[in-house]
Enzyme design. Structure first.
Site, PDB file in Angstrom:
ATOM      1  N   PRO A  14      36.715  48.913  46.857  1.00 40.70           N
ATOM      2  CA  PRO A  14      36.559  47.268  47.126  1.00 40.70           C
ATOM      3  C   PRO A  14      37.442  46.826  45.990  1.00 40.70           C
ATOM      4  O   PRO A  14      37.443  46.911  45.830  1.00 40.70           O
ATOM      5  CB  PRO A  14      35.700  46.807  47.527  1.00 40.70           C
ATOM      6  CG  PRO A  14      34.428  47.643  46.425  1.00 40.70           C
ATOM      7  CD  PRO A  14      35.172  48.577  46.707  1.00 40.70           C
ATOM      8  N   MET A  15      38.641  45.897  47.175  1.00 40.48           N
ATOM      9  CA  MET A  15      39.510  44.795  45.641  1.00 40.48           C
ATOM     10  C   MET A  15      40.190  43.767  46.135  1.00 40.48           C
ATOM     11  O   MET A  15      40.544  44.067  46.716  1.00 40.48           O
ATOM     12  CB  MET A  15      40.382  45.749  45.044  1.00 40.48           C
ATOM     13  CG  MET A  15      40.305  47.151  43.903  1.00 40.48           C
ATOM     14  SD  MET A  15      41.694  47.730  42.867  1.00 40.48           S
ATOM     15  CE  MET A  15      41.928  49.267  44.335  1.00 40.48           C
ATOM     16  N   ALA A  16      39.140  42.545  45.809  1.00 42.21           N
ATOM     17  CA  ALA A  16      39.603  41.665  46.346  1.00 42.21           C
ATOM     18  C   ALA A  16      40.913  41.481  45.974  1.00 42.21           C
ATOM     19  O   ALA A  16      41.559  41.409  45.052  1.00 42.21           O
ATOM     20  CB  ALA A  16      38.560  40.491  46.091  1.00 42.21           C
ATOM     21  N   CYS A  21      30.097  42.128  40.876  1.00 43.04           N
ATOM     22  CA  CYS A  21      31.202  41.115  40.652  1.00 43.04           C
ATOM     23  C   CYS A  21      31.471  40.410  39.956  1.00 43.04           C
ATOM     24  O   CYS A  21      30.170  39.341  39.382  1.00 43.04           O
ATOM     25  CB  CYS A  21      31.523  40.668  41.571  1.00 43.04           C
ATOM     26  SG  CYS A  21      33.299  39.797  41.882  1.00 43.04           S
ATOM     27  N   LYS A  57      26.806  48.834  45.581  1.00 42.59           N
ATOM     28  CA  LYS A  57      27.882  49.162  44.226  1.00 42.59           C
ATOM     29  C   LYS A  57      26.824  47.411  42.647  1.00 42.59           C
ATOM     30  O   LYS A  57      27.161  47.079  43.494  1.00 42.59           O
ATOM     31  CB  LYS A  57      28.881  48.167  45.073  1.00 42.59           C
ATOM     32  CG  LYS A  57      30.361  48.479  43.999  1.00 42.59           C
ATOM     33  CD  LYS A  57      31.083  48.733  44.508  1.00 42.59           C
ATOM     34  CE  LYS A  57      32.261  48.823  43.339  1.00 42.59           C
ATOM     35  NZ  LYS A  57      32.685  48.030  42.454  1.00 42.59           N
ATOM     36  N   ASN A 109      32.098  55.292  39.370  1.00 41.33           N
ATOM     37  CA  ASN A 109      33.030  55.073  39.911  1.00 41.33           C
ATOM     38  C   ASN A 109      33.395  53.966  38.173  1.00 41.33           C
ATOM     39  O   ASN A 109      32.441  53.736  37.451  1.00 41.33           O
ATOM     40  CB  ASN A 109      32.656  53.519  40.755  1.00 41.33           C
ATOM     41  CG  ASN A 109      34.039  52.206  40.350  1.00 41.33           C
ATOM     42  OD1 ASN A 109      33.702  50.671  40.462  1.00 41.33           O
ATOM     43  ND2 ASN A 109      35.549  53.263  40.416  1.00 41.33           N
ATOM     44  N   GLY A 110      34.433  54.263  37.987  1.00 42.30           N
ATOM     45  CA  GLY A 110      35.589  53.919  36.559  1.00 42.30           C
ATOM     46  C   GLY A 110      36.244  55.057  36.450  1.00 42.30           C
ATOM     47  O   GLY A 110      36.097  55.817  35.600  1.00 42.30           O
TER      48      GLY A 110
END
Ligand SMILES: Cc1cc2nc3c(=O)[nH]c(=O)nc-3n(C[C@H](O)[C@H](O)[C@H](O)COP(=O)(O)O)c2cc1C
Length: 321
Positions: free
Chosen positions: A16-18, A100, A139, A200-201
């Protein structure tokens, strides 16, 4: 593999990337083989109050499946209430944002700040799971800061509360996005729960994907910034993981073709005015590092229309022949 009852094909998930991973980009990533995609984060409060913008943000098309809608918030009741509205877009999965770092989110008790209140985090997962007809994932980051690394506790609580999978971003809230990702903590989380773990990362190519899978034993990998201006990274990673094949980076002409297709979709879905403004950052990513692209940087940053973009894309192709 499955997340709850949802079958997942492939290993590489779009993060997810706002402001970036919107419908246009997600559809493109699915075309290139993303195993599933996650919406931009949606405010549970906004959704519950019928806010138009939140509803627009969570829209999922049939071309981007399987898909998760990600919600954020700090009130278990409101988070649970938002599920009914979220289900109107028919997601296969609901994801809870507990990672976030942005002050607007974490400063209000949501996102990464839930790491400071694991009991509340567990209550939120329990409430959302109870309300949701589809599997719920969470997440998280490795912790709030280096003195409070608690991803294992957070993961155990999420599993306990009925989560069907957990994504672990191997950085603390304090680290934001900068230092190298800590894969040890992802490996520890994997050992401590029995639901699937998504590592993730810093995954940007075949090697970093393979290293994440090998070193952590995670079930899936999630790619964020590595896909920006480069959605074909999913097909490259899939080819490597499935057949040991290293696909060449697409030629510049193909990259420019994909950029134009992406930006056309952006304008189709959001209208020309918003689409062209949002196109500016994507155009910067697609052309980054290409021979001669630097001199178009300023023009790309103030892009107004498709003709301008096509002209620059043509010139860049010529310079890279
Ligand atoms: C521009 C941008 C927006 C992001 N928005 C979200 C978001 O809405 N929800 C979320 O859980 N994570 C968000 N993240 C974090 C990413 O999902 C991911 O965890 C992080 O970028 C690390 O992965 P990467 O190294 O592959 O980029 C965002 C990251 C970036 C760069």
């Amino acid at each position: 593999m499955k997340i709850g009852n949802v079958e997942i094909k492939g290993k590489a998930v779009l993060a997810p990337m706002a402001g970036v991973a919107d419908r246009a980009f997600r559809e493109l990533c699915v075309d290139y083989g993303a195993a599933f995609v996650v919406s931009e984060m949606i405010s549970s409060k906004g959704v519950s109050m019928g806010d138009r913008k939140s509803k627009d943000l969570m829209f999922l098309s049939e071309k981007e499946r399987p898909a998760a809608v990600q919600i954020f918030g700090s009130d278990p009741m409101i988070m649970a209430q938002s599920v009914e509205t979220v289900m109107q877009v028919n997601p296969q999965i609901i994801d809870i944002n507990m990672g976030c770092p942005a002050p607007k989110i974490a400063g209000n008790g949501g996102g990464a700040s839930l790491a400071k209140n694991p009991e509340l985090a567990e209550k939120i997962v329990k409430a959302v799971v109870k309300a949701s007809p589809v599997p719920v994932t969470v997440k998280i980051r490795m912790g709030w800061d280096e003195n409070s690394i608690n991803a294992v506790e957070m993961a155990k609580r999420a599993e306990n509360a009925g989560a069907s999978a957990i994504t672990v971003h191997g950085r603390t809230r304090k680290q934001m996005y900068a230092p190298p990702v800590d894969r040890n903590i992802i490996a520890e989380v994997k050992k401590s729960v029995s639901i699937p773990i998504i590592g993730n990362g810093d995954i940007v190519d075949e090697q970093s994907a393979a290293i994440m899978l090998e070193e952590t034993n995670c079930d899936l990998i999630m790619i964020g910034r590595g896909a920006l201006g480069c959605p074909w990274v999913f097909s490259q990673i899939n080819a490597y993981l499935e057949h040991g094949r290293v696909l060449p980076t697409p030629p510049v002409s193909e990259r420019m073709r994909v950029m134009i297709k992406h930006i056309e979709k952006l304008c189709e879905y959001k209208g020309d005015y918003v689409g062209m403004r949002e196109a500016r950052k994507h155009a910067g990513w697609y052309t980054k590092g290409l021979h001669g692209a630097a001199k178009y940087r300023q023009e790309l940053g103030t892009l107004e229309n498709m003709e301008q973009l096509q002209e620059i894309a043509y010139k860049i192709c010529m310079e890279n022949r």
